[in-house]
Design an enzyme around this catalytic site. Structure first.
Site, short mmCIF file in Angstrom:
data_model
loop_
_atom_site.label_atom_id
_atom_site.label_comp_id
_atom_site.label_asym_id
_atom_site.label_seq_id
_atom_site.Cartn_x
_atom_site.Cartn_y
_atom_site.Cartn_z
N CYS A 2 0.80 -1.24 0.00
CA CYS A 2 0.00 0.00 0.00
C CYS A 2 0.84 1.29 0.00
O CYS A 2 1.81 1.41 0.73
CB CYS A 2 -0.91 0.05 1.22
SG CYS A 2 -2.01 -1.35 1.36
N ARG A 27 5.68 -0.24 -5.19
CA ARG A 27 5.55 -0.92 -3.90
C ARG A 27 4.67 -2.16 -3.99
O ARG A 27 4.72 -3.01 -3.12
CB ARG A 27 4.94 0.04 -2.86
CG ARG A 27 5.81 1.24 -2.57
CD ARG A 27 5.06 2.29 -1.78
NE ARG A 27 4.73 1.83 -0.44
CZ ARG A 27 5.51 1.98 0.61
NH1 ARG A 27 6.67 2.56 0.49
NH2 ARG A 27 5.13 1.56 1.80
N TRP A 73 -2.76 -2.93 -1.57
CA TRP A 73 -2.31 -4.31 -1.75
C TRP A 73 -3.19 -5.13 -0.82
O TRP A 73 -3.09 -5.00 0.41
CB TRP A 73 -0.84 -4.42 -1.38
CG TRP A 73 -0.21 -5.72 -1.72
CD1 TRP A 73 0.30 -6.09 -2.94
CD2 TRP A 73 0.01 -6.83 -0.85
NE1 TRP A 73 0.81 -7.36 -2.87
CE2 TRP A 73 0.64 -7.85 -1.61
CE3 TRP A 73 -0.27 -7.09 0.49
CZ2 TRP A 73 1.00 -9.08 -1.07
CZ3 TRP A 73 0.09 -8.32 1.03
CH2 TRP A 73 0.71 -9.29 0.25
N ASN A 100 -2.21 2.27 5.34
CA ASN A 100 -1.21 1.27 4.97
C ASN A 100 -0.90 0.48 6.25
O ASN A 100 -0.60 1.08 7.27
CB ASN A 100 0.05 1.98 4.45
CG ASN A 100 1.21 1.03 4.26
OD1 ASN A 100 1.04 -0.18 4.23
ND2 ASN A 100 2.41 1.59 4.12
N GLY A 101 -0.99 -0.85 6.18
CA GLY A 101 -0.70 -1.66 7.37
C GLY A 101 -1.85 -2.60 7.67
O GLY A 101 -2.71 -2.83 6.82
N GLU A 488 18.53 -17.85 -4.71
CA GLU A 488 18.20 -16.51 -5.19
C GLU A 488 17.80 -16.56 -6.67
O GLU A 488 16.85 -15.87 -7.09
CB GLU A 488 19.40 -15.57 -4.94
CG GLU A 488 19.26 -14.16 -5.45
CD GLU A 488 18.07 -13.39 -4.88
OE1 GLU A 488 17.43 -13.85 -3.91
OE2 GLU A 488 17.75 -12.33 -5.43
N LYS A 492 14.21 -15.36 -8.10
CA LYS A 492 14.05 -14.35 -9.17
C LYS A 492 13.14 -14.88 -10.27
O LYS A 492 12.25 -14.19 -10.74
CB LYS A 492 15.40 -13.96 -9.80
CG LYS A 492 16.33 -13.11 -8.99
CD LYS A 492 15.88 -11.69 -8.76
CE LYS A 492 15.00 -11.57 -7.55
NZ LYS A 492 15.54 -11.30 -6.30
N GLU A 495 9.48 -15.15 -9.06
CA GLU A 495 8.87 -13.83 -8.80
C GLU A 495 8.35 -13.18 -10.07
O GLU A 495 7.25 -12.64 -10.09
CB GLU A 495 9.90 -12.88 -8.17
CG GLU A 495 10.09 -13.03 -6.69
CD GLU A 495 11.14 -12.07 -6.15
OE1 GLU A 495 10.90 -11.44 -5.13
OE2 GLU A 495 12.24 -11.96 -6.75
N HIS A 511 18.23 -37.32 -2.95
CA HIS A 511 17.32 -37.56 -1.82
C HIS A 511 15.90 -37.09 -2.14
O HIS A 511 15.13 -36.80 -1.22
CB HIS A 511 17.86 -36.86 -0.57
CG HIS A 511 19.19 -37.39 -0.14
ND1 HIS A 511 19.37 -38.68 0.30
CD2 HIS A 511 20.42 -36.81 -0.14
CE1 HIS A 511 20.66 -38.87 0.58
NE2 HIS A 511 21.31 -37.74 0.32
N LYS A 610 6.80 -4.59 -2.87
CA LYS A 610 8.22 -4.27 -2.70
C LYS A 610 8.60 -4.24 -1.22
O LYS A 610 9.56 -4.88 -0.81
CB LYS A 610 8.51 -2.92 -3.36
CG LYS A 610 9.95 -2.49 -3.28
CD LYS A 610 10.82 -3.33 -4.17
CE LYS A 610 12.29 -3.05 -4.02
NZ LYS A 610 13.10 -4.19 -4.50
C1 G6P Z 1 9.59 -8.43 -0.49
C2 G6P Z 1 10.29 -8.01 -1.76
C3 G6P Z 1 11.60 -8.78 -1.90
C4 G6P Z 1 12.45 -8.58 -0.65
C5 G6P Z 1 11.69 -8.94 0.62
C6 G6P Z 1 12.45 -8.48 1.86
O1 G6P Z 1 9.17 -9.74 -0.60
O2 G6P Z 1 9.47 -8.24 -2.89
O3 G6P Z 1 12.30 -8.30 -3.02
O4 G6P Z 1 13.59 -9.36 -0.75
O5 G6P Z 1 10.43 -8.28 0.65
O6 G6P Z 1 12.51 -7.08 1.83
P1 G6P Z 1 13.58 -6.20 2.55
O7 G6P Z 1 13.20 -4.79 2.21
O8 G6P Z 1 13.42 -6.48 4.02
O9 G6P Z 1 14.91 -6.59 2.04
#
Ligand code: G6P
Length: 615
Positions: A2, A27, A73, A100-101, A488, A492, A495, A511, A610
């Protein structure tokens, strides 16, 4: 997650609200809305994107001197126009709220208010705020005080902006657990979740603190803090000048923010490591003036983080244990905060977060402190974030604003910082002679150039993207410090391309995941020329023997020969400690190009946010 923007000025603010919402889109959101003053409070909402809201604004020729706007969101209730903010409470004087929250006690407040005749028109937790303020306004006919009293009853995290139809000449805002920033302009005052939304009108900003409630008019503002007094004690907050440039938050010649941020990594890392550009020796002061004393008493490290930042922590564990000889645990913050871990005052808590606002990471760090861990260090990309403010020690990654939801440059700058931490601790623990320290510093100085080299594999990676885009699943393999890099890479890909991707430590293949191997399951392997390469090669043979299609990122000197079902892209020669950082690059590029082929929304992938400011 949000986004809030509010504006009150001597001219029409609707364009400011829309531009602000566009700036906040990154965001993550699924619906948007605004209210503006036009002989009362007029509301426009859409269960779609900000550009759809812009169309509504155009159709209605919406104009007003004050307004609040929001990207939502969804948490409580599906993304729909009815659930989109702002929410109203009716009655004699309508009240509009954006939030927001999460309001954790929304159910009990809702029941209470329903019993008092309030009718709800959405499924959101946020709507209770509007009605609660309306209820308080009956008790105390002062809007500002009514907001203070209502806020005092809210549990959970919130940043809110509120307007009252009867007095449209002011906006009230409150912060508790979610970021909110005031913008102080010449001809008006503003509020937003994020500085980037304010730069269009002002560079003078105030970072509200926990418990702050502020009233804005077009020519003035005042702030109180309500942590110790429900009605608030007046406070002075410093006005900062934001140095964020439009170039930093603009796309420039790039097609997507993610692409821009991938290619910014050499400079982002160079900026983060600027302090070692002229030195032969690292001092603990890099992490804060108390760091020397605290590090001397540190016997163990506990890393807490989420998402990509968690993967940075996993890589750091290998470095910290190998180079600094210090035991290290890494935990997903959302898990840690609900466990009953054994605390140890001599364990340094390291919280890693790009945004510094991730609710779980903040809560986990504070929980660790409550349990008895004495000191915390924040590694973070946002200077005024809650994490930076709450930690004892801090290191700022200087990646610049990261807008793409999928984190890229934040990750590599986190890794660079964690290498600095490793060197510092290794030195203090007498594990790093001066000569080795100098060598390591030289190696680190070379990192931006090495990243430039790594980016050159893009055309080769692009050639692979087509094959992946047809698949529904992918497996990523790595060993040792490259296992978190495989994690990672898988993160990616899922996502932004929505392909199900899983990472495995290659030794675990037999395994379980080996059962999944067929020609529909591409297997990506990270194969640096380190001491585990031969082991990894055996794992790759296990895949080949079962008809799997292998995509291998190897180093220049590795003896992996491409064949019909074995594709190889070579980076430069093995880069030692830097290797996991460099091997990240082709994985980011792979995810990016697969997403392009699939035509997904690269920067704003579905359902994701985000900065995850709620649990
Ligand atoms: C969200 C974002 C990710 C990020 C994660 C942790 O899921 O989409 O890209 O890695 O939060 O966020 P931070 O700001 O704590 O690194």
């Amino acid at each position: 997650m949000c986004g809030i923007i509010g504006a009150i000025a001597k001219a029409n603010v609707v364009p400011v609200l829309l531009e602000g919402l566009q700036r906040l889109e990154y965001r993550g959101y699924d619906s948007a809305g605004l209210v503006f003053t036009d002989y009362g409070l007029k509301r426009l909402r859409t269960a779609g994107r900000v550009h759809q809201l812009c169309k509504l604004v155009e159709q209605e020729n919406a104009q007003g001197f004050a307004g609040i706007a929001h990207t939502r969101w969804a948490t409580h209730g599906k993304p729909s126009e009815q659930n989109a903010h702002p929410h109203f409470s009716g009655g004699e004087s309508r009240i509009a709220v954006v939030h927001n929250g999460i309001i954790e006690n929304h159910e009990s407040i809702r029941t209470f208010l329903k019993n008092h005749g309030y009718q709800f028109s959405s499924e959101t937790d946020s709507e209770v705020i509007a009605h609660l303020i309306a209820f308080k306004l009956k008790e105390i006919p002062d809007f500002f005080k009514a907001v203070c009293l209502a806020v005092a009853e809210l549990q959970g995290a919130y940043a809110i902006a509120v307007m009252e139809e009867a007095h449209p000449e002011r906006i009230i805002v409150a912060r508790h657990g979610a970021p909110l920033i005031l913008g102080i302009g010449k001809d008006g005052n503003y509020v937003a979740s994020d500085v980037s939304a304010l730069l269009q009108v002002t560079r003078d900003v105030i970072y509200l603190e926990e418990g702050d409630i502020a009233e804005l008019s077009n020519h003035s503002f005042h702030i109180v803090n309500c942590l110790h007094d429900q009605l608030g004690e007046p406070v002075n907050r410093i006005i900062h000048e934001s140095h964020l440039s439009n170039e930093e938050i603009g796309l420039g010649s790039y097609a997507h923010y993610m692409q821009k941020e991938i290619f910014e990594q050499p400079s982002a890392v160079a900026n983060t490591l600027e302090m070692i550009s002229n030195t032969q020796s690292i001092t603990p002061n890099l992490f804060g003036s108390e760091a020397g004393k605290i590090f001397l008493n540190t016997k163990q490290i506990l890393i807490l983080a989420c998402g990509t930042s968690y993967h940075a922590g996993l890589v750091a564990r290998y470095w910290l244990e190998k180079v600094a000889g210090i035991p290290c645990n890494v935990e997903i913050a959302s898990e840690y905060r609900y466990r009953n871990p054994v605390s140890d005052p001599a364990t340094l808590v390291v919280a890693i977060s790009q945004s510094g606002e991730t609710a779980d990471t903040l809560a986990a760090m504070n929980y660790a402190k409550k349990l008895g861990h004495t000191y915390s260090l924040a590694i973070c990309n946002v200077p005024e974030s809650a994490l930076i403010r709450q930690a004892d020690l801090r290191f700022l990654t200087r990646a610049g604003p990261e807008i793409g939801v999928a984190s890229t440059k934040a990750f590599t700058t986190q890794l660079a910082s964690l290498l600095l931490l490793t060197i510092t601790l290794a030195k203090m623990r007498h594990r790093l002679p001066a000569h080795d320290e100098r060598q390591l510093i030289l190696t680190l100085r070379h990192l931006p150039n090495a990243l430039k080299q790594a980016l050159k594999v893009e055309p080769l990676v692009k050639n692979w993207a087509q094959n992946f885009a047809q698949k529904r699943h992918a497996l990523f393999l790595g060993r040792g410090v490259h296992y978190p890099i495989a994690m990672e890479g898988a993160l990616k890909l899922k996502e932004i391309s929505y392909i199900h991707a899983e990472a495995y430590a290659a030794g675990e293949l037999k395994h379980g995941p080996l059962a999944l191997i067929d020609d529909e399951m591409p297997v990506v392997a990270i194969a640096p020329s380190n001491q585990l390469l031969d082991k990894l090669k055996s794992n790759l043979q296990e895949v080949q023997a079962r008809g799997g299609e292998l995509y291998v990122f190897a180093d220049a000197d590795s003896q992996i020969t491409p064949s019909e079902h074995l594709h190889v892209i070579r980076l430069t020669e093995y880069a030692g400690l830097l290797s996991p950082i460099l091997h990240t690059i082709p994985l980011q590029l792979l995810a990016y190009h697969v997403a392009l082929v699939k035509g997904t929304d690269v920067d704003k992938p579905r359902n994701l946010a985000k900065a995850v400011t709620v649990e």
